[in-house]
Scaffold this motif. Structure first.
Motif, short mmCIF file in Angstrom:
data_model
loop_
_atom_site.label_atom_id
_atom_site.label_comp_id
_atom_site.label_asym_id
_atom_site.label_seq_id
_atom_site.Cartn_x
_atom_site.Cartn_y
_atom_site.Cartn_z
N LYS A 14 0.54 -1.08 -0.16
CA LYS A 14 -0.27 -0.35 0.66
C LYS A 14 0.87 0.91 0.12
CE LYS A 14 -4.02 -1.64 2.29
NZ LYS A 14 -5.10 -2.32 3.89
N GLY A 15 1.60 1.36 0.68
CA GLY A 15 2.78 2.10 0.49
C GLY A 15 4.07 2.04 1.68
N TYR A 16 5.31 2.90 1.45
CA TYR A 16 6.28 2.67 2.33
C TYR A 16 6.52 2.41 3.29
CZ TYR A 16 7.83 6.16 -1.75
OH TYR A 16 8.33 6.65 -2.83
N ALA A 17 5.34 2.56 3.98
CA ALA A 17 5.02 1.85 5.43
C ALA A 17 5.26 0.21 6.03
CB ALA A 17 4.46 2.12 6.69
N ASP A 18 4.75 -0.43 4.04
CA ASP A 18 4.72 -1.49 4.41
C ASP A 18 5.58 -2.60 4.34
OD1 ASP A 18 1.96 -2.10 4.99
OD2 ASP A 18 1.26 -1.97 2.45
N LEU A 19 6.98 -1.63 3.97
CA LEU A 19 8.87 -2.10 3.23
C LEU A 19 8.51 -2.45 4.60
CD1 LEU A 19 9.53 0.35 0.55
CD2 LEU A 19 8.05 -1.74 0.33
N PHE A 20 8.73 -1.99 6.02
CA PHE A 20 9.16 -2.02 6.99
C PHE A 20 8.63 -3.46 7.54
CE2 PHE A 20 10.42 1.56 6.22
CZ PHE A 20 11.75 1.85 6.41
N LYS A 21 7.33 -4.22 6.81
CA LYS A 21 6.70 -4.89 7.93
C LYS A 21 7.14 -6.93 6.67
CE LYS A 21 2.52 -1.72 8.63
NZ LYS A 21 2.13 -1.22 8.62
N GLU A 22 6.68 -7.63 7.10
CA GLU A 22 6.72 -8.96 6.20
C GLU A 22 4.91 -8.71 5.60
OE1 GLU A 22 8.88 -10.55 5.49
OE2 GLU A 22 10.36 -10.79 7.27
N PRO A 23 5.69 -9.13 4.43
CA PRO A 23 6.12 -10.15 3.51
C PRO A 23 7.03 -9.22 2.93
CG PRO A 23 4.17 -10.48 2.26
CD PRO A 23 4.22 -9.55 3.03
N TRP A 24 7.31 -8.03 2.89
CA TRP A 24 7.83 -7.54 1.83
C TRP A 24 9.29 -7.40 2.63
CZ3 TRP A 24 2.68 -5.82 3.64
CH2 TRP A 24 2.43 -6.04 2.79
N VAL A 25 9.84 -7.34 3.91
CA VAL A 25 10.66 -6.44 4.28
C VAL A 25 11.60 -7.41 4.10
CG1 VAL A 25 10.46 -7.31 6.52
CG2 VAL A 25 12.29 -5.07 6.24
N SER A 26 11.87 -8.76 4.05
CA SER A 26 12.89 -9.56 3.78
C SER A 26 13.13 -9.65 2.14
CB SER A 26 12.16 -10.84 4.26
OG SER A 26 10.88 -11.64 4.32
N ARG A 27 11.83 -9.43 1.73
CA ARG A 27 12.24 -9.10 0.08
C ARG A 27 12.56 -8.60 -0.14
NH1 ARG A 27 14.47 -13.05 -0.96
NH2 ARG A 27 14.79 -12.59 -2.96
N LEU A 28 13.50 -6.56 0.73
CA LEU A 28 13.38 -5.24 0.22
C LEU A 28 14.65 -5.68 -0.50
CD1 LEU A 28 12.89 -3.07 0.19
CD2 LEU A 28 13.20 -2.21 2.23
N GLY A 29 15.06 -4.90 -2.02
CA GLY A 29 16.45 -4.52 -2.21
C GLY A 29 16.50 -2.40 -1.57
N LEU A 30 17.50 -2.04 -1.41
CA LEU A 30 17.70 -1.20 -0.86
C LEU A 30 18.43 -0.28 -1.75
CD1 LEU A 30 16.67 0.47 1.60
CD2 LEU A 30 17.68 0.07 3.28
N THR A 31 18.49 0.48 -1.96
CA THR A 31 19.65 1.84 -2.25
C THR A 31 19.80 2.71 -1.72
OG1 THR A 31 20.54 2.58 -4.29
CG2 THR A 31 18.21 2.93 -4.56
N GLY A 32 20.40 4.02 -1.96
CA GLY A 32 20.46 5.61 -1.15
C GLY A 32 20.10 6.72 -1.49
N PHE A 33 20.79 7.75 -0.88
CA PHE A 33 21.08 8.48 -1.78
C PHE A 33 21.76 9.26 -2.89
CE2 PHE A 33 19.70 9.03 3.04
CZ PHE A 33 18.86 9.65 2.93
N GLY A 34 22.78 8.35 -3.56
CA GLY A 34 22.87 8.56 -4.82
C GLY A 34 22.82 9.16 -6.02
N THR A 35 20.84 8.55 -5.88
CA THR A 35 20.38 8.94 -6.96
C THR A 35 19.59 9.96 -6.97
OG1 THR A 35 18.93 7.39 -6.51
CG2 THR A 35 20.77 7.24 -8.07
N THR A 36 18.47 10.62 -7.47
CA THR A 36 17.47 11.48 -7.45
C THR A 36 16.57 10.97 -6.91
OG1 THR A 36 18.04 13.17 -8.61
CG2 THR A 36 15.93 13.40 -8.01
N ILE A 58 10.16 8.49 3.14
CA ILE A 58 10.00 6.91 3.59
C ILE A 58 10.37 7.50 5.21
CG2 ILE A 58 11.40 5.37 5.19
CD1 ILE A 58 11.70 4.60 2.35
N ALA A 59 11.47 8.78 5.38
CA ALA A 59 10.91 9.84 6.42
C ALA A 59 10.28 10.39 7.09
CB ALA A 59 12.22 11.40 6.03
N LYS A 60 9.38 10.89 6.12
CA LYS A 60 7.60 11.72 6.32
C LYS A 60 7.43 11.03 7.30
CE LYS A 60 8.03 15.07 2.65
NZ LYS A 60 7.10 15.58 1.29
N ILE A 61 7.39 9.48 6.95
CA ILE A 61 6.14 8.90 7.12
C ILE A 61 6.55 8.59 9.05
CG2 ILE A 61 5.30 7.36 5.21
CD1 ILE A 61 5.93 4.95 5.63
N PHE A 62 6.86 8.26 9.12
CA PHE A 62 7.65 8.02 10.00
C PHE A 62 8.67 9.66 11.63
CE2 PHE A 62 9.55 4.05 8.57
CZ PHE A 62 8.70 3.14 9.22
#
Length: 342
Positions: free
Chosen positions: A148-170, A179-183
């Motif tokens: 549904k949104g970014y918050a789901d990425l921190f829950k199963e079943p999504w979090v264990s399948r998450l690919g993460l990248t940083g601030f190097g791209t726009t 993500i920061a905003k929702i927290f």
């Protein structure tokens, strides 16, 4: 397109050591225009589509210098009044830096034959959008339910399948801000995002560079990530099981823009190049595989996989103020690389 910040000295110099040498004045061929262009898919697309159209319509040769956005700004800064190219292509952060440093000529959109077909919001006194980006969540529908949104990425079943990248791209930067905003964070406070990511870091499937992440998704090493529609469409064209989900907080959008370099000696050719790049025929071709650009020309029908049916709908998408982001981004990149390494 409202932006006007500085880029950290370290960020500006990153990857640009070769540009520090004294630059000889550029010898430009008559009847040609030199454009900075992103390496890779952008360079290929402009060589295959823009260059032939420019030659056919105006008998102007397109010469390209393959440079990432930060490197364009650095090379121009080192040129000492002898512009190394006629036109920039930039994402919002480097665009704002170049604007603040006076690197653009004023832009007169009335000189473009395609002006009426470009939405007013995509043009200002300094340049014009040539490609729209829409950012949200990509997921494998055969392995995961639609988030549904970014918050789901921190829950199963999504979090264990998450690919993460940083601030190097726009797209990475704007996703992590959302993500920061929702927290409880904000456009200038990404602490909550990193705090929550550190909690789930042992579960996350992959932490990767932006360039490597699509390959990891294709190989099945991760099944959900934040990215742009262009990446999703490109992977789908390759037969990858992937769909784009608009987060419940909204899709994010930004423009890649074209600008005429300050001191450009061939203004007429520069305008003809830009006009060709945003023309109906070229924009329609750029939208097709393997390039999958989002067109900026209203006369081009949008692809069925995009989360909008017209460019006007993008006015409702989430945007960001890069005059606030740019001064902080360098330290965010360092911090992500330091804290999120697995």
């Amino acid at each position: 397109m409202t932006m006007s910040p500085t880029l950290s000295r370290r960020a500006l110099l990153a990857g640009t050591a070769a540009l520090a040498a004294p630059l000889a004045a550029r010898a430009q061929k008559p009847g040609s225009v030199t454009a900075a262009i992103y390496p890779g898919a952008w360079e290929e697309a402009f060589r295959d589509l823009v260059a032939p159209a420019l030659k056919k319509s105006y008998n102007i040769e397109l010469e390209m210098q393959a440079l990432f956005a930060v490197d364009q700004v650095a090379k121009f800064a080192a040129s000492r009044g002898a512009p190394p190219f006629d036109c920039f292509v930039l994402d919002p952060g480097p665009r704002a830096t170049a604007l603040e440093r006076g690197m653009f000529e004023k832009f007169d959109a009335s000189k473009l034959a395609s002006r009426a077909a470009i939405p007013a919001a995509l043009v200002d006194e300094w340049g014009i959008g040539c490609n729209a980006q829409v950012v949200g969540i990509a997921y494998n529908p055969k392995k995961l339910p639609k988030p549904k949104g970014y918050a789901d990425l921190f829950k199963e079943p999504w979090v264990s399948r998450l690919g993460l990248t940083g601030f190097g791209t726009t797209f990475g930067t704007v996703s992590l801000i959302e993500i920061a905003k929702i927290f409880g964070g904000s456009e200038t406070n990404i602490d909550p995002a990193l705090a929550e990511l550190k909690k789930v870091l042992p579960k996350i499937a992959a932490v990767s560079s932006p360039a490597a992440l699509p390959g990891l998704f294709q190989q099945g090493q991760c099944d959900v990530t934040y990215t742009n529609t262009q990446t999703v469409t490109t992977l789908k064209d390759r037969g990858v099981d992937i769909e784009f989900a608009v987060p419940e907080t909204g899709a994010t959008t930004f423009l890649t823009t074209l600008h005429i370099a300050k001191g450009c000696e061939n203004m007429d050719a520069a305008y003809k190049y830009i006009d060709t790049a945003v023309s109906k025929g070229v924009q329609d071709a750029l939208q097709k595989p393997p390039y999958n650009f989002i067109p900026v020309n209203k006369e081009v029908a949008l692809g069925k996989d995009l989360p909008m049916r017209s460019l006007d709908e993008m006015s409702k998408f989430v945007t960001h103020d890069w005059s606030k982001i740019n001064p902080l981004r360098g330290q965010w990149i360092d911090r992500f690389n330091r804290e999120m390494a697995k």
